[in-house]
Design a protein around this motif. Structure first.
Motif, PDB file in Angstrom:
ATOM      1  N   LYS A 191       3.091  -6.857   6.020  1.00 17.42           N
ATOM      2  CA  LYS A 191       2.081  -7.592   5.257  1.00 17.42           C
ATOM      3  C   LYS A 191       1.212  -6.629   4.440  1.00 17.42           C
ATOM      4  CE  LYS A 191      -1.475  -9.437   7.273  1.00 17.42           C
ATOM      5  NZ  LYS A 191      -2.329 -10.265   8.165  1.00 17.42           N
ATOM      6  N   ASP A 192       0.800  -5.539   5.055  1.00 16.65           N
ATOM      7  CA  ASP A 192      -0.058  -4.576   4.356  1.00 16.65           C
ATOM      8  C   ASP A 192       0.725  -3.770   3.325  1.00 16.65           C
ATOM      9  OD1 ASP A 192      -2.370  -5.335   5.744  1.00 16.65           O
ATOM     10  OD2 ASP A 192      -1.763  -4.121   7.458  1.00 16.65           O
ATOM     11  N   ALA A 193       1.985  -3.486   3.628  1.00 11.85           N
ATOM     12  CA  ALA A 193       2.823  -2.765   2.670  1.00 11.85           C
ATOM     13  C   ALA A 193       3.003  -3.597   1.401  1.00 11.85           C
ATOM     14  CB  ALA A 193       4.176  -2.440   3.293  1.00 11.85           C
ATOM     15  N   MET A 194       3.238  -4.894   1.589  1.00  8.06           N
ATOM     16  CA  MET A 194       3.417  -5.779   0.424  1.00  8.06           C
ATOM     17  C   MET A 194       2.128  -5.859  -0.381  1.00  8.06           C
ATOM     18  SD  MET A 194       5.390  -7.570  -1.418  1.00  8.06           S
ATOM     19  CE  MET A 194       6.882  -7.564  -0.417  1.00  8.06           C
ATOM     20  N   ARG A 195       1.008  -5.927   0.324  1.00  7.21           N
ATOM     21  CA  ARG A 195      -0.287  -5.950  -0.346  1.00  7.21           C
ATOM     22  C   ARG A 195      -0.472  -4.693  -1.212  1.00  7.21           C
ATOM     23  NH1 ARG A 195      -4.323  -9.526   1.550  1.00  7.21           N
ATOM     24  NH2 ARG A 195      -3.402  -9.766   3.607  1.00  7.21           N
ATOM     25  N   ALA A 196      -0.072  -3.554  -0.682  1.00  3.34           N
ATOM     26  CA  ALA A 196      -0.213  -2.292  -1.416  1.00  3.34           C
ATOM     27  C   ALA A 196       0.717  -2.246  -2.621  1.00  3.34           C
ATOM     28  CB  ALA A 196       0.069  -1.114  -0.492  1.00  3.34           C
ATOM     29  N   LEU A 197       1.963  -2.701  -2.420  1.00  2.00           N
ATOM     30  CA  LEU A 197       2.945  -2.687  -3.506  1.00  2.00           C
ATOM     31  C   LEU A 197       2.488  -3.572  -4.672  1.00  2.00           C
ATOM     32  CD1 LEU A 197       6.441  -2.903  -1.732  1.00  2.00           C
ATOM     33  CD2 LEU A 197       5.605  -1.052  -3.179  1.00  2.00           C
ATOM     34  N   VAL A 198       2.122  -4.791  -4.354  1.00  2.00           N
ATOM     35  CA  VAL A 198       1.722  -5.736  -5.398  1.00  2.00           C
ATOM     36  C   VAL A 198       0.444  -5.254  -6.090  1.00  2.00           C
ATOM     37  CG1 VAL A 198       0.923  -8.079  -5.845  1.00  2.00           C
ATOM     38  CG2 VAL A 198       2.846  -7.699  -4.311  1.00  2.00           C
ATOM     39  N   GLY A 199      -0.496  -4.755  -5.294  1.00  2.00           N
ATOM     40  CA  GLY A 199      -1.739  -4.246  -5.874  1.00  2.00           C
ATOM     41  C   GLY A 199      -1.489  -3.110  -6.856  1.00  2.00           C
ATOM     42  N   ALA A 200      -0.654  -2.157  -6.447  1.00  2.00           N
ATOM     43  CA  ALA A 200      -0.356  -1.015  -7.321  1.00  2.00           C
ATOM     44  C   ALA A 200       0.389  -1.460  -8.568  1.00  2.00           C
ATOM     45  CB  ALA A 200       0.482   0.014  -6.559  1.00  2.00           C
ATOM     46  N   PHE A 201       1.285  -2.413  -8.378  1.00  2.00           N
ATOM     47  CA  PHE A 201       2.078  -2.932  -9.498  1.00  2.00           C
ATOM     48  C   PHE A 201       1.165  -3.563 -10.553  1.00  2.00           C
ATOM     49  CE2 PHE A 201       4.904  -6.266 -11.332  1.00  2.00           C
ATOM     50  CZ  PHE A 201       5.854  -5.427 -11.850  1.00  2.00           C
ATOM     51  N   ILE A 202       0.245  -4.383 -10.103  1.00  2.00           N
ATOM     52  CA  ILE A 202      -0.670  -5.037 -11.052  1.00  2.00           C
ATOM     53  C   ILE A 202      -1.642  -4.019 -11.645  1.00  2.00           C
ATOM     54  CG2 ILE A 202      -2.487  -6.779 -11.313  1.00  2.00           C
ATOM     55  CD1 ILE A 202      -1.039  -8.512  -9.333  1.00  2.00           C
ATOM     56  N   ASP A 203      -2.063  -3.045 -10.857  1.00  2.00           N
ATOM     57  CA  ASP A 203      -2.950  -2.006 -11.402  1.00  2.00           C
ATOM     58  C   ASP A 203      -2.288  -1.280 -12.569  1.00  2.00           C
ATOM     59  OD1 ASP A 203      -5.025  -2.588  -9.731  1.00  2.00           O
ATOM     60  OD2 ASP A 203      -4.518  -1.071  -8.233  1.00  2.00           O
ATOM     61  N   ASP A 204      -1.000  -1.008 -12.449  1.00  2.00           N
ATOM     62  CA  ASP A 204      -0.265  -0.366 -13.544  1.00  2.00           C
ATOM     63  C   ASP A 204      -0.331  -1.211 -14.808  1.00  2.00           C
ATOM     64  OD1 ASP A 204       0.463   1.878 -12.280  1.00  2.00           O
ATOM     65  OD2 ASP A 204       2.587   1.376 -12.043  1.00  2.00           O
ATOM     66  N   ILE A 205      -0.149  -2.500 -14.630  1.00  2.00           N
ATOM     67  CA  ILE A 205      -0.148  -3.399 -15.788  1.00  2.00           C
ATOM     68  C   ILE A 205      -1.540  -3.459 -16.408  1.00  2.00           C
ATOM     69  CG2 ILE A 205       0.270  -5.755 -16.576  1.00  2.00           C
ATOM     70  CD1 ILE A 205       2.167  -6.058 -14.188  1.00  2.00           C
ATOM     71  N   VAL A 206      -2.555  -3.451 -15.565  1.00  2.00           N
ATOM     72  CA  VAL A 206      -3.928  -3.506 -16.072  1.00  2.00           C
ATOM     73  C   VAL A 206      -4.211  -2.274 -16.933  1.00  2.00           C
ATOM     74  CG1 VAL A 206      -6.329  -3.286 -15.389  1.00  2.00           C
ATOM     75  CG2 VAL A 206      -4.878  -4.994 -14.284  1.00  2.00           C
ATOM     76  N   VAL A 207      -3.707  -1.119 -16.502  1.00  7.20           N
ATOM     77  CA  VAL A 207      -3.892   0.110 -17.276  1.00  7.20           C
ATOM     78  C   VAL A 207      -3.090   0.043 -18.572  1.00  7.20           C
ATOM     79  CG1 VAL A 207      -3.440   2.585 -17.323  1.00  7.20           C
ATOM     80  CG2 VAL A 207      -4.404   1.531 -15.270  1.00  7.20           C
TER      81      VAL A 207
END
Lengths: 211, 211
Positions: B91-107
């Motif tokens: 659950k936490d790994a998925m949270r980290a993956l999705v968060g990082a993925f969206i952060d990339d897009i935001v940048v």
DNA sequence: GTCTATAACCTGATAGAC
DNA sequence: GTCTATCAGGTTATAGAC
């Protein structure tokens, strides 16, 4: 609608028939390159008429584009509004909405790309507020009702509705990119794979909402 | 990366600097129209150089496109591989993956559109199997582990991973289409709205997986 | 209603001066 | 390394014959 454009060089002299064939071919071409990338020559050649027919029947390229988009929007609105979302419980209403939405795409696989292009290239200029609200409101209402009844978890119905659309259409837009995940030669748009996507997407959408 | 291309008509005579500025401007232009719709003239004009510079530094339009795509893919792979998905629970790994993925897009908000275009216009020709697997495998592995441990519901990890990407990126590709759902004047790419999307998407992805 | 021919414009790419 | 000038091919749109 445009899933199999008939190629025919016969001079038909039937205005409505020609207009319909142009619309079908145009839909496919616009799905490949949007208003910007579509080539009127390619649309005409695909159905065995000359470019002139497009300008005669639709004025210009933009007029043809608007006609294609209007037809696509009408289709979406019609099939979503068919569903009675109020007389069944939220979970089942959402299941019906998502199922019908994906069924539409399966019948006409050009739709996701066309709406993507519309957002990126034309900034939603030809989409319009009424169309968007007609399509999204049923989803938003079901989610709001589900939250109130306690069946769905607390969330923002607008954001979540948009994300639901993403779950439904991403597969169809990116099948050429993600095909490498499956064994070589797998056709992601085959009947079996489409059915599998539909089933997985419906279940995932419902799961993403439940409390 | 290319979030704010600097306009400068100064003749710099610094090859690497010029190449970098062309890459940034090209990324933005390709995000608007893909390889097909992008205009070399527009790319050059945006940074105050002439078209010739593009052909001098990158050979042709396609060479420039490949360079842009390679840089974008490298960015995605790098930031996803940074995350240690094995030492924390699914659950936490998925949270980290999705968060990082969206952060990339935001940048770099050009990424979703570029990859969409690549799939539709070029059928994933310049994407490649290794890139796709590098990006998706972490998601697939976390889902598989979650199912085995009983924390996640039973589902097909491939389909579900693809749908997760859809939840993350749809908002950015269609913000111009769906903006009418929010009060008039709302900027869907404002800092607040982006943060809200990130938060809603992460929660929805996790909810869509839990047993 | 449909076709042929052509006008007017745009775009990728090259040659050559600096 | 960068710019100016230019070519060859392609693209939308129109005019006029049938």
């Amino acid at each position: 609608m445009a899933s199999s454009v008939k190629k025919s060089a016969v001079t038909t002299r039937d205005a409505e028939a020609t207009k319909g064939r142009i619309l079908d071919a145009a839909e496919e071409e616009f799905a490949k390159g949007g208003l910007l990338g579509a080539r009127t020559e390619a649309i005409a050649a695909n159905i065995g008429v000359t470019k002139s027919m497009i300008f005669y029947h639709f004025g210009d390229k933009e007029g043809l584009y608007q006609a294609v988009l209007e037809r696509a929007i009408a289709l979406r609105i019609r099939s979503i509004q068919k569903i009675d979302i109020h007389s069944i419980e939220p979970k089942d209403a959402m299941r019906a909405l998502v199922g019908a939405f994906i069924d539409d795409i399966v019948v006409n696989q050009n739709l996701p790309a066309i709406f993507f292009y519309e957002g990126i290239q034309n900034k939603g200029k030809y989409y319009g507020q009424i169309a968007i609200e007609s399509i999204y409101r049923p989803f938003v209402e079901v989610i709001e009702r589900g939250i109130k009844s306690g069946q769905f978890r607390k969330c923002d119905p607008l954001h979540v509705s948009v994300n639901i659309m993403g779950m439904c259409v991403f597969y169809f837009c990116h099948h050429e990119n993600v095909k490498h995940l499956w064994p070589a030669g797998t056709d992601l748009l085959s009947k079996d794979m489409r059915a599998q996507h539909r089933s997985e997407a419906v279940e995932q959408v419902v799961a993403s909402l439940l409390a």
